[in-house]
Design a protein around this motif. Structure first.
Motif, PDB file in Angstrom:
ATOM      1  N   LYS A   1       0.693  -1.264   0.078  1.00 49.23           N
ATOM      2  CA  LYS A   1      -0.026   0.295   0.057  1.00 49.23           C
ATOM      3  C   LYS A   1       0.989   1.123  -0.092  1.00 49.23           C
ATOM      4  CE  LYS A   1      -3.929   2.099   2.661  1.00 49.23           C
ATOM      5  NZ  LYS A   1      -4.440   2.096   3.924  1.00 49.23           N
ATOM      6  N   TYR A   2       1.802   1.202   0.560  1.00 45.75           N
ATOM      7  CA  TYR A   2       2.671   2.301   0.787  1.00 45.75           C
ATOM      8  C   TYR A   2       3.584   2.601  -0.198  1.00 45.75           C
ATOM      9  CZ  TYR A   2       6.861   4.833   2.859  1.00 45.75           C
ATOM     10  OH  TYR A   2       7.945   5.754   3.283  1.00 45.75           O
ATOM     11  N   PHE A   3       4.059   1.591  -0.793  1.00 43.63           N
ATOM     12  CA  PHE A   3       4.785   1.706  -2.144  1.00 43.63           C
ATOM     13  C   PHE A   3       4.100   2.461  -3.150  1.00 43.63           C
ATOM     14  CE2 PHE A   3       6.888   0.153  -6.175  1.00 43.63           C
ATOM     15  CZ  PHE A   3       8.226   0.522  -5.925  1.00 43.63           C
ATOM     16  N   LYS A   4       2.842   1.588  -3.344  1.00 46.62           N
ATOM     17  CA  LYS A   4       1.579   2.456  -4.454  1.00 46.62           C
ATOM     18  C   LYS A   4       1.641   4.098  -4.149  1.00 46.62           C
ATOM     19  CE  LYS A   4      -2.138   1.595  -7.114  1.00 46.62           C
ATOM     20  NZ  LYS A   4      -3.477   0.689  -7.349  1.00 46.62           N
ATOM     21  N   GLU A   5       1.394   4.078  -3.030  1.00 46.69           N
ATOM     22  CA  GLU A   5       1.076   5.508  -2.534  1.00 46.69           C
ATOM     23  C   GLU A   5       2.214   6.568  -2.763  1.00 46.69           C
ATOM     24  OE1 GLU A   5       0.486   8.016   1.668  1.00 46.69           O
ATOM     25  OE2 GLU A   5      -0.324   5.850   1.489  1.00 46.69           O
ATOM     26  N   LYS A   6       3.284   6.221  -2.653  1.00 47.13           N
ATOM     27  CA  LYS A   6       4.364   7.139  -2.604  1.00 47.13           C
ATOM     28  C   LYS A   6       5.027   7.041  -4.241  1.00 47.13           C
ATOM     29  CE  LYS A   6       4.021   8.072   1.304  1.00 47.13           C
ATOM     30  NZ  LYS A   6       3.517   9.377   1.771  1.00 47.13           N
ATOM     31  N   THR A   7       4.852   5.931  -5.005  1.00 41.11           N
ATOM     32  CA  THR A   7       5.445   6.087  -6.507  1.00 41.11           C
ATOM     33  C   THR A   7       4.438   6.061  -7.449  1.00 41.11           C
ATOM     34  OG1 THR A   7       5.220   3.490  -6.497  1.00 41.11           O
ATOM     35  CG2 THR A   7       7.345   4.377  -5.339  1.00 41.11           C
ATOM     36  N   GLY A   8       3.223   5.584  -7.217  1.00 41.73           N
ATOM     37  CA  GLY A   8       1.875   5.648  -8.238  1.00 41.73           C
ATOM     38  C   GLY A   8       1.825   4.500  -8.701  1.00 41.73           C
ATOM     39  N   GLY A   9       2.666   3.464  -8.442  1.00 41.41           N
ATOM     40  CA  GLY A   9       2.639   1.974  -8.952  1.00 41.41           C
ATOM     41  C   GLY A   9       2.829   0.812  -8.192  1.00 41.41           C
ATOM     42  N   ASN A  10       2.403  -0.255  -8.356  1.00 43.10           N
ATOM     43  CA  ASN A  10       2.444  -1.260  -7.712  1.00 43.10           C
ATOM     44  C   ASN A  10       3.628  -2.024  -7.504  1.00 43.10           C
ATOM     45  OD1 ASN A  10      -0.275  -1.361  -7.273  1.00 43.10           O
ATOM     46  ND2 ASN A  10      -0.747  -2.185  -9.230  1.00 43.10           N
ATOM     47  N   PHE A  11       4.068  -2.453  -5.992  1.00 45.99           N
ATOM     48  CA  PHE A  11       5.088  -3.209  -5.773  1.00 45.99           C
ATOM     49  C   PHE A  11       5.528  -4.274  -7.034  1.00 45.99           C
ATOM     50  CE2 PHE A  11       7.694  -6.716  -4.157  1.00 45.99           C
ATOM     51  CZ  PHE A  11       8.754  -5.997  -3.605  1.00 45.99           C
ATOM     52  N   SER A  12       4.362  -5.186  -7.399  1.00 45.99           N
ATOM     53  CA  SER A  12       4.677  -6.361  -8.156  1.00 45.99           C
ATOM     54  C   SER A  12       4.854  -5.818  -9.847  1.00 45.99           C
ATOM     55  CB  SER A  12       3.403  -7.286  -8.221  1.00 45.99           C
ATOM     56  OG  SER A  12       2.077  -6.318  -8.454  1.00 45.99           O
ATOM     57  N   ASP A  13       4.155  -4.745 -10.106  1.00 49.97           N
ATOM     58  CA  ASP A  13       4.372  -4.196 -11.340  1.00 49.97           C
ATOM     59  C   ASP A  13       5.635  -3.682 -11.492  1.00 49.97           C
ATOM     60  OD1 ASP A  13       1.868  -4.781 -12.155  1.00 49.97           O
ATOM     61  OD2 ASP A  13       1.184  -2.634 -11.798  1.00 49.97           O
ATOM     62  N   TYR A  14       6.378  -3.076 -10.473  1.00 44.74           N
ATOM     63  CA  TYR A  14       7.718  -2.422 -10.521  1.00 44.74           C
ATOM     64  C   TYR A  14       8.776  -3.820 -10.736  1.00 44.74           C
ATOM     65  CZ  TYR A  14      11.504   0.471  -9.230  1.00 44.74           C
ATOM     66  OH  TYR A  14      12.809   1.210  -9.626  1.00 44.74           O
ATOM     67  N   VAL A  15       8.380  -5.056  -9.738  1.00 39.32           N
ATOM     68  CA  VAL A  15       9.438  -6.136  -9.980  1.00 39.32           C
ATOM     69  C   VAL A  15       9.341  -6.586 -11.440  1.00 39.32           C
ATOM     70  CG1 VAL A  15       9.654  -8.675  -9.423  1.00 39.32           C
ATOM     71  CG2 VAL A  15       8.951  -6.737  -7.726  1.00 39.32           C
ATOM     72  N   VAL A  16       8.183  -6.785 -11.835  1.00 37.76           N
ATOM     73  CA  VAL A  16       8.127  -7.099 -13.209  1.00 37.76           C
ATOM     74  C   VAL A  16       8.706  -6.432 -14.386  1.00 37.76           C
ATOM     75  CG1 VAL A  16       6.316  -7.602 -15.255  1.00 37.76           C
ATOM     76  CG2 VAL A  16       5.780  -8.496 -13.098  1.00 37.76           C
ATOM     77  N   SER A  17       8.803  -4.894 -14.326  1.00 36.06           N
ATOM     78  CA  SER A  17       9.260  -4.149 -15.004  1.00 36.06           C
ATOM     79  C   SER A  17      10.769  -4.296 -14.985  1.00 36.06           C
ATOM     80  CB  SER A  17       8.977  -2.649 -14.859  1.00 36.06           C
ATOM     81  OG  SER A  17       9.578  -2.113 -13.612  1.00 36.06           O
ATOM     82  N   MET A  18      11.355  -4.465 -13.890  1.00 32.61           N
ATOM     83  CA  MET A  18      12.986  -4.846 -13.655  1.00 32.61           C
ATOM     84  C   MET A  18      13.156  -6.150 -14.422  1.00 32.61           C
ATOM     85  SD  MET A  18      14.022  -2.256 -12.435  1.00 32.61           S
ATOM     86  CE  MET A  18      15.869  -2.967 -12.259  1.00 32.61           C
ATOM     87  N   LYS A  19      12.297  -7.324 -14.150  1.00 33.74           N
ATOM     88  CA  LYS A  19      12.569  -8.178 -14.966  1.00 33.74           C
ATOM     89  C   LYS A  19      12.599  -8.177 -16.343  1.00 33.74           C
ATOM     90  CE  LYS A  19      10.240 -11.379 -11.353  1.00 33.74           C
ATOM     91  NZ  LYS A  19      11.006 -12.373 -11.095  1.00 33.74           N
ATOM     92  N   MET A  20      11.585  -7.674 -16.842  1.00 31.95           N
ATOM     93  CA  MET A  20      11.651  -7.163 -18.341  1.00 31.95           C
ATOM     94  C   MET A  20      12.636  -6.429 -18.753  1.00 31.95           C
ATOM     95  SD  MET A  20       9.180  -8.737 -19.284  1.00 31.95           S
ATOM     96  CE  MET A  20       9.476 -10.352 -17.900  1.00 31.95           C
ATOM     97  N   LYS A  21      13.037  -5.496 -18.040  1.00 32.42           N
ATOM     98  CA  LYS A  21      14.330  -4.793 -18.475  1.00 32.42           C
ATOM     99  C   LYS A  21      15.604  -5.551 -18.482  1.00 32.42           C
ATOM    100  CE  LYS A  21      16.878  -0.610 -16.972  1.00 32.42           C
ATOM    101  NZ  LYS A  21      17.187   0.388 -15.980  1.00 32.42           N
TER     102      LYS A  21
END
Length: 242
Positions: free
Chosen positions: A175-195
């Motif tokens: 909840k905190y991560f989404k509130e501060k970054t505007g994105g989900n934790f899981s989506d951020y992890v996936v984006s790093m995997k894809m990069k």
């Protein structure tokens, strides 16, 4: 209590102000006295001071000179002038150097009380704002730690793993991560995997299923599905176009 320094070349005046006005009742504590501007500057070099109540005309170095010096140093110390001289030019200089108030001698109890009560409110607000900024910078540091953890552990990054680093409940981190970054934790992890996967695809020696495992996908079909969703093309298509 806010720290107050009183400066006046007349001992009776500075001692009287220090001893007979109930400073602590309005949130101030007298931490020192000075007979001239030189002593003021020497004192604040060795002590923390919030406010200076200073006579405007003093030998060796005037109150105006002190205010100018503090103004040039961008000092947060608030200066209040005390003077028996009703001189407009002096008052104008006081304003130019950020002096908060100009009090004429002899001082009146009500005037001192009103002015310093107002200054206390200002200092309270500054303290509150500073605390808020510092709190937000902690906030920023927590997000930085979580993002660094994901960058370095994208293959197996999880909320549980992040929670051990920042000592927060996994649900709250999400909840905190989404509130501060505007994105989900899981989506951020996936984006790093894809990069990382996109980088690995430039190595023609690696098979797609090998890259899938390297970025944390045990099932290559799931990897291909995530890759297509992220880039709009399959890993093979991406490789062929590069």
């Amino acid at each position: 209590m806010y720290k107050l320094l009183i400066a006046d070349d007349e001992y009776e005046i500075r001692n009287g102000l220090s001893s007979y006005f109930p400073w602590e009742d309005i949130g101030f504590k007298i931490i020192g006295q000075a007979a001239n501007g030189v002593e003021v500057l020497e004192f604040i070099c060795d002590h923390s001071v919030d406010v200076i109540l200073s006579d405007i005309r003093m030998p060796e170095m005037s109150g105006i000179d002190v205010a100018k010096k503090l103004f040039e140093q961008n000092s947060p110390i608030i200066v209040v002038f005390l003077s028996g001289y009703k001189d407009f030019n002096y008052a104008q200089q006081a304003i130019n150097f950020g002096v908060k108030s100009y009090i004429s001698k002899p001082t009146k109890y009500s005037e001192l009380s009103t002015i310093f009560s107002r200054i206390k409110e200002e200092l309270d607000q500054k303290k509150k704002s500073k605390h808020s900024v510092q709190k937000n910078m902690g906030i920023d540091k927590t997000v930085e730690i979580i993002q660094k953890y994901i960058h370095e552990n994208y293959k197996e990054a999880s909320l549980e793993g992040a929670s051990q680093l920042v000592h927060m409940n996994p649900y709250y981190i999400s909840k905190y991560f989404k509130e501060k970054t505007g994105g989900n934790f899981s989506d951020y992890v996936v984006s790093m995997k894809m990069k990382k996967a996109a980088e690995l695809l430039s190595d023609m020696q690696l098979k797609v299923y090998e890259i899938s495992e390297m970025v944390g996908y045990s099932n290559s079909k799931n990897f291909t599905r995530s890759f297509r969703k992220h880039f709009g093309k399959t890993p093979r298509e991406y490789r062929n176009e590069e």
